[in-house]
Design an enzyme around this catalytic site. Structure first.
Site, short mmCIF file in Angstrom:
data_model
loop_
_atom_site.label_atom_id
_atom_site.label_comp_id
_atom_site.label_asym_id
_atom_site.label_seq_id
_atom_site.Cartn_x
_atom_site.Cartn_y
_atom_site.Cartn_z
N PRO A 2 36.49 108.48 24.40
CA PRO A 2 37.46 108.66 23.32
C PRO A 2 37.64 107.36 22.53
O PRO A 2 37.62 106.26 23.11
CB PRO A 2 38.75 109.02 24.07
N GLU A 3 37.77 107.48 21.23
CA GLU A 3 37.96 106.30 20.38
C GLU A 3 39.42 106.19 19.96
O GLU A 3 40.25 107.01 20.36
CB GLU A 3 36.99 106.37 19.20
N LYS A 53 41.58 101.44 22.40
CA LYS A 53 41.37 102.55 23.32
C LYS A 53 42.29 102.48 24.54
O LYS A 53 42.14 103.27 25.48
CB LYS A 53 39.91 102.59 23.75
N GLN A 70 38.31 105.07 29.49
CA GLN A 70 36.87 104.84 29.68
C GLN A 70 36.12 106.13 29.35
O GLN A 70 36.46 106.84 28.41
CB GLN A 70 36.62 104.32 31.09
N ARG A 262 23.18 103.01 22.85
CA ARG A 262 24.21 103.69 22.06
C ARG A 262 23.59 104.26 20.79
O ARG A 262 22.77 103.62 20.13
CB ARG A 262 25.34 102.71 21.68
#
Length: 275
Positions: A2-3, A53, A70, A262
């Site tokens: 999650p951002e 976050k 996380q 990524r």
């Protein structure tokens, strides 16, 4: 993972049931935290705060519950004692008289004093929060011009929480596209106009994602695509997760690259490198 926008939305949901209320009972699923159950039970929650976050639950006895989801952490808000059906491990339970806020699967959880908040290893090193009300395009430009950041490729810089807190994979790709800058360029390669475009895009895309539960595409276009029956996974973003599909702006196929494991997406035409 999650951002920032997703964590802020989770904080909003939790705040509706715990902020300003007494937590009748606190439970921790991690043995190292169970000594704090008595210290936090019967105490009122003053505020929920997000920093990138990380989620901070501030109690009125000057203790703060720090949590970072996380990859796998997830918050649920339910009626008191109605546990969700999940195979996840319960890590934190905050029970008011009527509701429960439950954190599953996360492991980066601590209870901190006010002094410990200022020296915390993560909180002390992160940059400005992308959803901060005080963040302006000019402040973003200052970060871009800082010697610590100006010589690094944007593709790497925008995942550095020391640059801005709360940006992750999808926001990075979408911000760079919105500003029409190539991810392989460095801030020092950009013109003042491009710096300002990045400043505006950083704030605009982050706020849009927060308000719309993760949609970063142009909202008028989104409405049109919905009417056409396009699936959310395809209208949600400008370029992220749209490899080999046509750019909405110019028709060029979207490019996907892997950087340190990524995913990053961009349009080679809209985000071309100046000659």
């Amino acid at each position: 993972m999650p951002e920032g926008p997703e964590i802020r939305r989770a904080a909003d949901r939790i705040a509706k049931v715990v902020q300003g209320r007494v937590i009748e009972r606190v439970e921790f699923g991690l043995p190292r935290l169970q000594e704090f159950e008595g210290m936090l039970s019967g105490v009122k929650v003053n505020e929920l705060e997000t920093r990138g976050k990380a989620l901070l639950t501030h109690f009125d006895n000057d203790l703060t519950l720090y949590s970072h989801n996380q990859l796998y952490g997830r918050w649920y808000v339910v009626k008191r004692d109605r546990l969700p059906k999940t195979n996840r491990s319960l890590r934190v339970a905050l029970h008011t008289e009527t509701h429960s806020a439950l954190l599953y699967s996360a492991s980066d959880i601590e209870v901190l004093t006010a002094d410990e908040l200022t020296t915390h290893k993560f909180l002390a090193r992160i940059g400005p929060d992308i959803l901060s009300q005080q963040l302006t395009p000019q402040r973003v430009v200052q970060q871009l011009e800082d010697a610590k950041f100006s010589g690094r490729k944007l593709a790497h810089l925008y995942l550095d929480q020391g640059f801005f807190a709360g940006v992750g994979n999808y926001l990075r790709s979408e911000i760079l596209f919105e500003a029409r800058v190539n991810p392989n360029l460095r801030p020092k390669d950009l013109s003042p106009a491009q710096h300002m475009a990045l400043g505006e895009a950083t704030i605009e895309i982050s706020k849009r994602a927060y308000k719309t539960a993760g949609i970063t595409n142009d909202l008028e276009r989104v409405a049109q695509l919905k009417e056409q029956g396009v699936k959310r996974s395809q209208f949600r973003h400008h370029v992220f997760a749209r490899q080999s599909r046509r750019c909405y702006e110019c028709g060029t196929k979207v490019t996907k690259v892997e950087l340190s494991g990524r995913r990053l997406y961009y349009c080679a035409s809209c985000q071309s490198v100046p000659e």
